[in-house]
Design an enzyme around this catalytic site. Structure first.
Site, PDB file in Angstrom:
ATOM      1  CB  CYS A  68     -11.275 -86.061  -7.643  1.00 32.51           C
ATOM      2  SG  CYS A  68     -10.256 -87.106  -8.718  1.00 32.51           S
ATOM      3  CG  HIS A 107      -7.603 -83.861  -9.086  1.00 32.63           C
ATOM      4  ND1 HIS A 107      -8.420 -84.462  -8.150  1.00 32.63           N
ATOM      5  CD2 HIS A 107      -7.722 -82.520  -8.878  1.00 32.63           C
ATOM      6  CE1 HIS A 107      -8.998 -83.533  -7.410  1.00 32.63           C
ATOM      7  NE2 HIS A 107      -8.591 -82.353  -7.830  1.00 32.63           N
ATOM      8  CG  ASP A 122     -10.887 -79.953  -6.546  1.00 35.29           C
ATOM      9  OD1 ASP A 122     -11.590 -80.892  -6.113  1.00 35.29           O
ATOM     10  OD2 ASP A 122      -9.667 -80.068  -6.740  1.00 35.29           O
TER      11      ASP A 122
END
Length: 290
Positions: A68, A107, A122
């Site tokens: 991420c 994250h 995302d």
């Protein structure tokens, strides 16, 4: 770095003169279908760094994937260059072993505002929890996508992302009790607040996730890529192709263990990845499911 190279990497050939929702959805879809979610550098002698030029070179020019803090950070730059109103946010992933959210904001996600409406963007959570398009930042709304039904809940101090899954159908009986198979139909994924962050904010946690013996990413070598019908994943030596059968209300898991000498060719054929060094697959006991 330039947008044209990134767009070629994801196979995006649309117009990008408008920072609108339709374009964002198309870029999102192309990204997750082209760029794997993976942490393989940790398991082949490399190091993941929070440097945009390094990330761009790795993902765009070398044809790799990333986790991420690479994928979503790269996308934040892309969207800003295109004229989107984008901010980087930090999230805490739900830990099923403890039954609570992690204490680490480990994250990275993006918030994008279009015509006054906020969305969560995302492209790097991977496997069955991967969003296939941005989520409206609206509390309680059920947002149905091919992987399942997502819902954001406003808890005043923070937001929670939840997902309702379909039942797994395992083709290979040897994997019927695999700890990689998700048996929870509803679960929390992560929580976040709306405070904008910079790349520097993630540097310490990035280092920790690569070195801490209790880190998921130290205990699992992970590579996953979304496909037109589901996703494929290599976790340690276990390769899975998962098909979303929405009409039957199931996800079909085709799983097998891959001999070590076939890992390199599998990464090349299924994920279009060529690593600079030999991968040492890892799949230690750890709460992680497809």
């Amino acid at each position: 770095m330039n947008l044209e190279e990134y767009f070629q990497r994801i196979g995006f050939r649309g117009t990008y003169d408008k920072a609108d929702l339709a374009t964002l959805k198309l870029i999102h879809k192309q990204h997750i279908m082209s760029i794997p979610f993976e942490n393989l550098d940790i398991h082949c002698g490399g190091k993941i760094v929070m440097n945009l030029e390094v990330i761009f070179d790795k993902i765009v020019r070398q044809g790799r994937g990333g986790w991420c803090m690479e994928n979503n950070f790269l996308l934040s730059w892309v969207l800003a260059e295109m004229g989107y109103d984008v901010a980087v946010l930090a999230a805490r992933v739900f830990n099923r072993a403890t039954g609570d959210f992690s204490t680490l904001e480990a994250h990275l996600v993006n918030r994008v505002v279009i015509d006054g409406k906020p969305y969560i963007e995302d492209v790097s959570f991977g496997v069955s929890s991967q969003l296939w398009e941005p989520l409206e930042l609206v509390s309680g709304k059920l947002q149905v996508q091919p992987p399942g039904t997502f819902r954001l809940m406003d808890k005043e101090d923070f937001w929670i992302l939840e997902k309702t899954n379909r039942k797994p159908e395992i083709l290979n009986p040897e994997f019927a009790n695999s700890n990689l198979v998700n048996s929870h139909l509803k679960r929390s994924l992560y929580c976040f607040n709306l405070t904008p962050r910079t790349a520097e904010y993630f540097m310490d946690v990035s280092n920790s996730l690569q070195t801490d013996p209790s880190s998921l990413f130290v205990n699992k070598s992970i590579c996953s890529l979304q496909t037109a019908t589901g996703f494929r994943a290599l976790i340690g030596w276990t390769y899975s192709e998962v098909t979303f059968q929405v009409d039957r209300g199931v996800d079909v898991y085709d799983m097998k263990d891959v001999p070590g000498e076939e890992i390199e060719s599998l990464l090349r054929d299924k994920f279009n990845i060529c690593l600079p060094n030999k991968l040492q697959p890892v799949n230690n006991q750890f709460k992680y499911t497809l």
